[in-house]
Design a protein around this motif. Structure first.
Motif, short mmCIF file in Angstrom:
data_model
loop_
_atom_site.label_atom_id
_atom_site.label_comp_id
_atom_site.label_asym_id
_atom_site.label_seq_id
_atom_site.Cartn_x
_atom_site.Cartn_y
_atom_site.Cartn_z
N MET A 1 0.84 -1.19 0.00
CA MET A 1 0.00 0.00 0.00
C MET A 1 0.88 1.25 0.00
SD MET A 1 -2.74 1.11 2.88
CE MET A 1 -3.27 2.79 2.98
N THR A 2 0.51 2.22 -0.76
CA THR A 2 1.25 3.48 -0.83
C THR A 2 0.52 4.51 0.03
OG1 THR A 2 1.97 2.98 -3.06
CG2 THR A 2 2.10 5.26 -2.38
N PHE A 3 1.30 5.23 0.82
CA PHE A 3 0.75 6.30 1.66
C PHE A 3 1.83 7.35 1.89
CE2 PHE A 3 2.36 2.97 4.36
CZ PHE A 3 3.07 3.62 5.34
N GLN A 4 1.41 8.48 2.45
CA GLN A 4 2.33 9.59 2.70
C GLN A 4 2.48 9.84 4.19
OE1 GLN A 4 0.80 13.06 0.71
NE2 GLN A 4 1.73 12.50 -1.23
N LEU A 5 3.68 10.19 4.58
CA LEU A 5 3.94 10.64 5.94
C LEU A 5 4.72 11.94 5.89
CD1 LEU A 5 5.09 7.53 8.03
CD2 LEU A 5 2.90 8.70 8.09
N ARG A 6 4.37 12.84 6.79
CA ARG A 6 5.12 14.09 6.93
C ARG A 6 6.08 13.91 8.10
NH1 ARG A 6 3.21 19.95 8.89
NH2 ARG A 6 5.03 21.09 8.13
N VAL A 7 7.36 13.82 7.78
CA VAL A 7 8.40 13.59 8.78
C VAL A 7 9.43 14.71 8.65
CG1 VAL A 7 10.18 12.02 9.62
CG2 VAL A 7 8.06 11.09 8.66
N ASN A 8 9.67 15.38 9.77
CA ASN A 8 10.66 16.47 9.81
C ASN A 8 10.39 17.51 8.72
OD1 ASN A 8 11.82 15.16 11.97
ND2 ASN A 8 13.33 14.12 10.69
N GLU A 9 9.12 17.85 8.57
CA GLU A 9 8.64 18.88 7.65
C GLU A 9 8.80 18.52 6.18
OE1 GLU A 9 9.85 22.82 8.78
OE2 GLU A 9 9.60 22.38 10.91
N GLN A 10 9.03 17.24 5.89
CA GLN A 10 9.09 16.78 4.50
C GLN A 10 8.06 15.68 4.31
OE1 GLN A 10 13.04 15.44 3.60
NE2 GLN A 10 13.89 17.49 3.60
N VAL A 11 7.38 15.71 3.18
CA VAL A 11 6.40 14.67 2.87
C VAL A 11 7.12 13.54 2.15
CG1 VAL A 11 4.29 14.11 1.59
CG2 VAL A 11 4.51 16.32 2.77
N HIS A 12 6.91 12.32 2.63
CA HIS A 12 7.53 11.13 2.07
C HIS A 12 6.45 10.21 1.53
CE1 HIS A 12 11.48 12.01 3.84
NE2 HIS A 12 10.78 12.49 4.85
N GLY A 76 15.12 16.01 13.25
CA GLY A 76 14.38 17.19 12.79
C GLY A 76 14.00 18.15 13.90
N LEU A 77 14.41 17.88 15.12
CA LEU A 77 14.05 18.71 16.26
C LEU A 77 14.69 20.09 16.13
CD1 LEU A 77 12.32 18.32 18.79
CD2 LEU A 77 14.41 17.71 20.01
N ARG A 78 13.87 21.13 16.09
CA ARG A 78 14.34 22.50 15.88
C ARG A 78 13.60 23.44 16.82
NH1 ARG A 78 17.19 19.84 13.19
NH2 ARG A 78 17.66 19.89 10.99
N GLY A 79 14.07 24.64 16.87
CA GLY A 79 13.40 25.69 17.63
C GLY A 79 14.14 26.02 18.91
N PRO A 80 13.75 27.11 19.53
CA PRO A 80 14.46 27.58 20.72
C PRO A 80 14.38 26.61 21.91
CG PRO A 80 12.50 28.92 20.31
CD PRO A 80 12.67 28.02 19.14
N VAL A 81 13.26 25.94 22.08
CA VAL A 81 13.14 25.00 23.20
C VAL A 81 14.07 23.81 22.97
CG1 VAL A 81 11.57 23.49 24.48
CG2 VAL A 81 10.80 25.75 23.76
N ALA A 82 14.04 23.26 21.78
CA ALA A 82 14.91 22.13 21.45
C ALA A 82 16.37 22.51 21.61
CB ALA A 82 14.64 21.65 20.02
N ALA A 83 16.73 23.70 21.16
CA ALA A 83 18.13 24.14 21.28
C ALA A 83 18.54 24.28 22.75
CB ALA A 83 18.32 25.47 20.55
N ALA A 84 17.64 24.81 23.58
CA ALA A 84 17.95 24.96 25.01
C ALA A 84 18.11 23.60 25.67
CB ALA A 84 16.85 25.76 25.70
N VAL A 85 17.27 22.64 25.32
CA VAL A 85 17.37 21.30 25.89
C VAL A 85 18.69 20.65 25.46
CG1 VAL A 85 16.39 18.96 25.85
CG2 VAL A 85 14.90 20.94 26.17
N GLN A 86 19.00 20.72 24.19
CA GLN A 86 20.23 20.10 23.70
C GLN A 86 21.46 20.75 24.32
OE1 GLN A 86 19.44 20.50 19.51
NE2 GLN A 86 18.31 18.56 19.43
N ARG A 87 21.42 22.06 24.46
CA ARG A 87 22.54 22.78 25.08
C ARG A 87 22.68 22.36 26.55
NH1 ARG A 87 21.25 27.11 22.88
NH2 ARG A 87 19.88 27.91 24.49
N ALA A 88 21.57 22.25 27.27
CA ALA A 88 21.60 21.84 28.68
C ALA A 88 22.15 20.42 28.82
CB ALA A 88 20.21 21.94 29.29
#
Length: 166
Positions: A1-12, A76-88
């Motif tokens: 079966m063919t289907f689409q998923l949106r992963v990390n802001e890209q449609v696959h 695909g984790l991005r944004g200020p919250v993700a950056a703060a967590v990764q930095r911590a």
């Protein structure tokens, strides 16, 4: 079966068993190997991803059931919250072996997006189900508090509510 998923802001476009767990679609079909296999029973948290901004175990979600939803992996984790967590995580040297850390970071980021100033009970509840065989739980909690404090200093309240998987 063919289907689409949106992963990390890209449609696959995928052509695989629709009942295949999302974890294996990510790792085997899309070559996104940051999401780890731990137990296969949604008990350990190593496979957590965000589905529409909520941390969920990818081992128990069927891929086709997620059509139309936004999936974010550790890659695909991005944004200020993700950056703060990764930095911590780096500043407090949270990881030992590191195997569980993608799932831990995904859960911590989802928590801080939903509740920018969590208490210990909030952290414990959000991180419940994320097992660390190296037992770095105190460092994980400290890193979440550290990230929360950094966000409070550097970002206006409106930016704290930014969802990484819009």
């Amino acid at each position: 079966m063919t289907f689409q998923l949106r992963v990390n802001e890209q449609v696959h476009q995928l052509d695989c068993d629709p009942q295949m767990p999302l974890l294996w679609v990510l790792r085997d079909e899309l070559q996104l190997c940051g999401t780890k296999f731990g137990c296969g029973m949604a008990q350990c948290g190593a496979c957590k991803v965000h589905v529409d901004g909520v941390a969920m175990p990818s081992c128990m979600l069927t891929a086709a059931a997620l059509q139309g939803q936004s999936i974010t992996t550790i890659e695909g984790l991005r944004g200020p919250v993700a950056a703060a967590v990764q930095r911590a995580w780096v500043e407090l040297e949270v990881a030992q072996c590191g195997y569980c850390q993608p799932g831990q970071i995904m859960a911590a980021t989802a928590l801080l997006q939903a509740k920018p100033k969590p208490g210990d009970a909030d952290i414990d509840a959000a991180m419940n189900g994320n097992i660390c065989r190296c037992a770095t739980y105190l460092r994980i909690r400290a890193a979440i508090h550290h990230a929360s404090g950094q966000l409070a200093v550097t970002l206006p309240a409106a930016q704290l509510l930014h969802k990484v998987s819009a």
